[in-house]
Design an enzyme around this catalytic site. Sequence first.
Site, PDB file in Angstrom:
ATOM      1  N   CYS A   1     -10.340  -9.276  -0.046  1.00  0.00           N
ATOM      2  CA  CYS A   1      -9.945  -7.539   0.461  1.00  0.00           C
ATOM      3  C   CYS A   1      -9.804  -6.706  -0.284  1.00  0.00           C
ATOM      4  O   CYS A   1      -8.591  -5.680  -0.620  1.00  0.00           O
ATOM      5  CB  CYS A   1      -8.519  -7.561   1.493  1.00  0.00           C
ATOM      6  SG  CYS A   1      -8.545  -8.462   2.735  1.00  0.00           S
ATOM      7  N   GLU A   2     -11.276  -6.130  -1.002  1.00  0.00           N
ATOM      8  CA  GLU A   2     -10.690  -5.381  -1.612  1.00  0.00           C
ATOM      9  C   GLU A   2     -12.350  -4.314  -1.461  1.00  0.00           C
ATOM     10  O   GLU A   2     -13.693  -5.507  -1.345  1.00  0.00           O
ATOM     11  CB  GLU A   2     -11.238  -5.396  -2.862  1.00  0.00           C
ATOM     12  CG  GLU A   2      -9.431  -5.572  -3.426  1.00  0.00           C
ATOM     13  CD  GLU A   2      -9.693  -5.676  -5.147  1.00  0.00           C
ATOM     14  OE1 GLU A   2      -9.861  -5.164  -5.698  1.00  0.00           O
ATOM     15  OE2 GLU A   2      -8.776  -6.325  -5.937  1.00  0.00           O
TER      16      GLU A   2
END
Length: 419
Positions: free
Chosen positions: A342-343
Amino acid sequence: MRKFECIDDNMLIGGVRAIDLAEEYGTPVYVTDEDAVRENYRAIYGAFSRRMPTRINYACKANANLAILRILEQEGSCIDAVSIGEVEACLRAGFSPERILYTGVNVSNHELAQLVNRNITINIDSLSQLERLAEITSGARISFRMNPEVGAGHHEKVVTGARSTKFGVPRDRIMDAYERAIELDFQPIGLHVHIGAGVQVVEPFAKATDVLVSVAQELESKLGLQLEFIDIGGGIGIPYRPDDSPMDLELLAEEVTSRIKNGTSASKVVLEPGRYIIADTTVLLTTVVDLKETPDRWFAGVDAGFNTLVRPAFYGSYHHVAVANKFGRPGEVTYDVVGPICESGDHLAKDRLLPRLEEGDLLAVYDAGAYGSTMSSQYNMRPKCREVLVRRGSSNLIRERETIDDLLRHDRIPSRLML
Ligand code: LLP
């Protein structure tokens, strides 16, 4: 870049179809070709040892899987280790202590004591470390890492030989270091530098060797010290991009060994290649799980992210990507290959022209053997993946996939929080 065979649109790794490996072991999975490891070791050892006595200290920070270490032990390699963990792995893989040279930076007294207990030769990084070692032991064979003020590398984060870095005894203190070592009753036997990683050209190695030779000459004339070895470190680059050229090993070996032979009485050259030996032996297989077209880009979402291979996100490194089940088909669509982390920095590859993808396709990320598995993490609570060794048509599991239990094993909840 290593060439892979293809049968009916399918990529073969060490004689095994990539799709069969993905089926048997799941993805993501690192797949290493044993013959390629042996071939790389022999190429680099051969180029140098044809010219002068040579010791290869494989930099196991690149890949310290026990099976890989076994292969290199069988080949006759020695080891560059940087932590007690690496030392222990190598001992367990069958390396005797005298085949390991420890080159740590900012080493604690606790770690020094553990090394002394295991009879490991220490390549000393600072005058502080020398004094602290003298409080634990005496008479030991040691060497020094010098900062050569020659740095190079594929990214500023991996340039280690420049004057501004934290590494090595400064050039202008190196004579003091040897003098003090003799005073403290150590036996200095070697001199080492490491300029950086991913160096594609010979010139910085030649420059660093000139510095090594001039210091070795000063040690001989001022202290009467004859070194057993001169260690030029690691850092030999590989061609990650299809149009990169490989390092000219013969030229490198000639430039380095001629300087040492003509300028010093050192009996041996030492090198510490990590990447050169292991990078191109391994591909990371990852499955396309999701496809997304946005106004700007087409994303191929795969099951490996920077938790599995951090180099693209961390250094902006290029790793070649092919579609293992559409191997050799022409490119049609430009994709960003992105993972489950989640980046938005979580990408394995950007702007790659690939055959049109479907969910379930299998991607092969090349040259993932060095600093792939060893720099992987469990970020986002994702267990580390399996590793497999292939050889002439058959495969073995060499690292089991971690489980969720493995991830949680070391956490503790204070009892007051359980009320
Ligand atoms: N010797 C010393 C003292 C080193 O510090 C290193 C790497 C080597 C040898 C081996 O370097 P090689 O031949 O593998 O380039 N994580 C980075 C590379 C960092 C290298 C750190 N030291 C990457 O993924 O490119």
